[in-house]
Each structure stands twice: as C-alpha cells, then as structure tokens.
Design an enzyme around this catalytic site. Structure first.
Site, PDB file in Angstrom:
ATOM      1  N   SER A 133      32.025   0.181 -32.618  1.00  0.00           N
ATOM      2  CA  SER A 133      33.170  -0.150 -33.464  1.00  0.00           C
ATOM      3  C   SER A 133      33.411   1.002 -34.418  1.00  0.00           C
ATOM      4  O   SER A 133      32.490   1.770 -34.718  1.00  0.00           O
ATOM      5  CB  SER A 133      32.889  -1.424 -34.267  1.00  0.00           C
ATOM      6  N   TYR A 146      28.198  -6.139 -41.264  1.00  0.00           N
ATOM      7  CA  TYR A 146      28.697  -5.755 -39.947  1.00  0.00           C
ATOM      8  C   TYR A 146      28.664  -4.244 -39.755  1.00  0.00           C
ATOM      9  O   TYR A 146      28.230  -3.754 -38.703  1.00  0.00           O
ATOM     10  CB  TYR A 146      30.122  -6.289 -39.765  1.00  0.00           C
TER      11      TYR A 146
END
Length: 247
Positions: A133, A146
């Site tokens: 990501s 995250y």
C-alpha cells in the site's frame, strides 16, 4: 513449469478481481480466503479452485502448502490478504486492533511466503507478489497502526528480494493508493457505510480491477523482468493526505 497462481484474500475486492483477471490469462488459480461460500461463488464464475483457509492459522497454511505440493506445485503467490481497522490517533490506539492488523498484513504474509517458497524455487520460475500500500511509503494522521503494518510488510518484501539473489524467484511489490472496494473502508470503520463512503467522495478512486490489471501486468512480463516496486494511485490522489476533490 506452467504458471499456477495462489491468490490470498480472494473472497472480495482486489483478491477476487485478481483471480478473475488471471483466469482471463488462462492461468490456473487457487483462490484462498476464509469465507468458503464466497470462494464457491467465485469458483463457479471463473473456474478457479477454491481453498478455504485462514492465513493467520499455521495449520491452515500448512494444509494449503501440502495441497499445492500434492496437486502439481505453484509458480506464483499473490499475497493480497490484509486490511485496515480504525482511524484513531496514537494516543487512543487500541492494542488489540493493532495486533490484528499486524497478524494478517505482516505475519500472514510471512507465514504463507515461508510455506510456499520451497515450491516457488523448485518451479524454476517463481513469483512472490505482495500487495502492500502507499500506507507503506508515508504516514497519515490516524493511520499509525495500518501504516506501521504496511511498512513492515513492505520491508519484508524488499528484504526478501535481496535475500533471493540468484534464485529463480521474482519478488514484486505493488503499492496501491485509494481503492474503492466493497469492504476495505467498511471494515476499517466497523460497518459504518456513511463514513466509509466519504473516503471516496468527490473524485474517482481506483477500482479493484485497476489493481488487478497491474498485478497481471507484473506477473506476465518475461521472467527475467522484475517489477521491484510499482506505486499506483488515482490521478486525483497525489499523496496519502492530498486528494483533489470536486464539490
């Protein structure tokens, strides 16, 4: 050995789109996820082989590795399973939530990669592709759990690339920005559909199919070509915190 892919997190979103995309390339695909009912639907649609397993459970991953070895091996692993939970600042972070994100994004990727790596090497044309990501590249407020997990997953991937020098295995990092899937933001916000929808308001985010196209591109290059890291964002998103939204 002819291509045969394993895609984790295949029951929805990028994982399901990747299964569909690789099947259009004619690849045999083993679709892995926890939800057997979703996998059965995907298998009926695409002809992929469903395999219900939880990548956070060692016994499930061992069962997957044994099944693959008994049915001809594997050439390409797409580590897609992962996700975000919550958007709290560090001062209010929930330790259990962080633990769950690390367990699936980092340790799950490690567990599956370790289990399948001998078969990938033995294939003579192996691939370890990890869907990380842009959260693994830069921080944003509320995202420390995250982004921390995705930074760790990205370092796992780039370190593995160094460690496999001379082996017939490519190691590929695909880092998407904002992708509108049916579940990512919904899971992050505990089922709050209104809050999840606001993430994608006012611009065109990536779709799962866009990322699947990038994954298929990387996997179908001649095997001497390694896409080390490929960052893909919506045109409107220039960083993790800057998006051009229309009123």
């Amino acid at each position: 050995m002819n291509p045969r892919a394993v895609v984790t997190g295949a029951s929805s979103g990028i994982g399901a789109a990747t299964v569909r995309r690789l099947r259009t390339e004619g690849w045999p695909v083993v679709a892995v996820a926890r939800r057997a009912d979703r996998l059965a639907e995907l298998a009926a649609e695409t002809g992929a082989e469903p395999f219900a397993a939880d990548i956070t459970v060692e016994e499930d991953v061992a069962r997957l590795a044994a099944h693959l070895e008994q049915t001809g091996g594997v050439t390409s692993l797409v580590n897609n399973a992962g996700g975000a939970i919550g958007l709290e600042p560090v001062a209010e972070a929930d330790l259990e939530t962080w633990r769950r994100m690390y367990e699936v994004n980092v340790l799950g990727t490690l567990r599956v990669t370790q289990a399948l790596l001998p078969q990938l090497v033995a294939s003579g044309r192996g691939d370890v592709l990890v869907v990380t990501s842009t959260a693994g590249i830069a921080p944003y407020e509320g995202g420390a759990g995250y982004t921390g997990a995705k930074h760790a997953e990205r370092m796992l991937t780039t370190t593995l690339r160094l460690e496999l020098i001379g082996q017939p295995v490519r190691v590929i990092d695909i880092a998407p920005g904002n992708v509108a899937t049916e579940e990512f933001s919904l899971v992050r916000f505990g089922g709050d559909a209104e809050r999840a929808a606001k993430v994608y308001e006012g611009y065109q985010p990536l779709l799962a199919e866009d990322v699947a196209d990038v994954i298929a591109f990387a996997l179908t290059r001649p095997h001497h070509v390694n896409i080390d890291t490929l960052v893909v964002r919506p045109r409107a998103q220039v960083s993790n915190t800057q998006i051009a939204r229309q009123a």
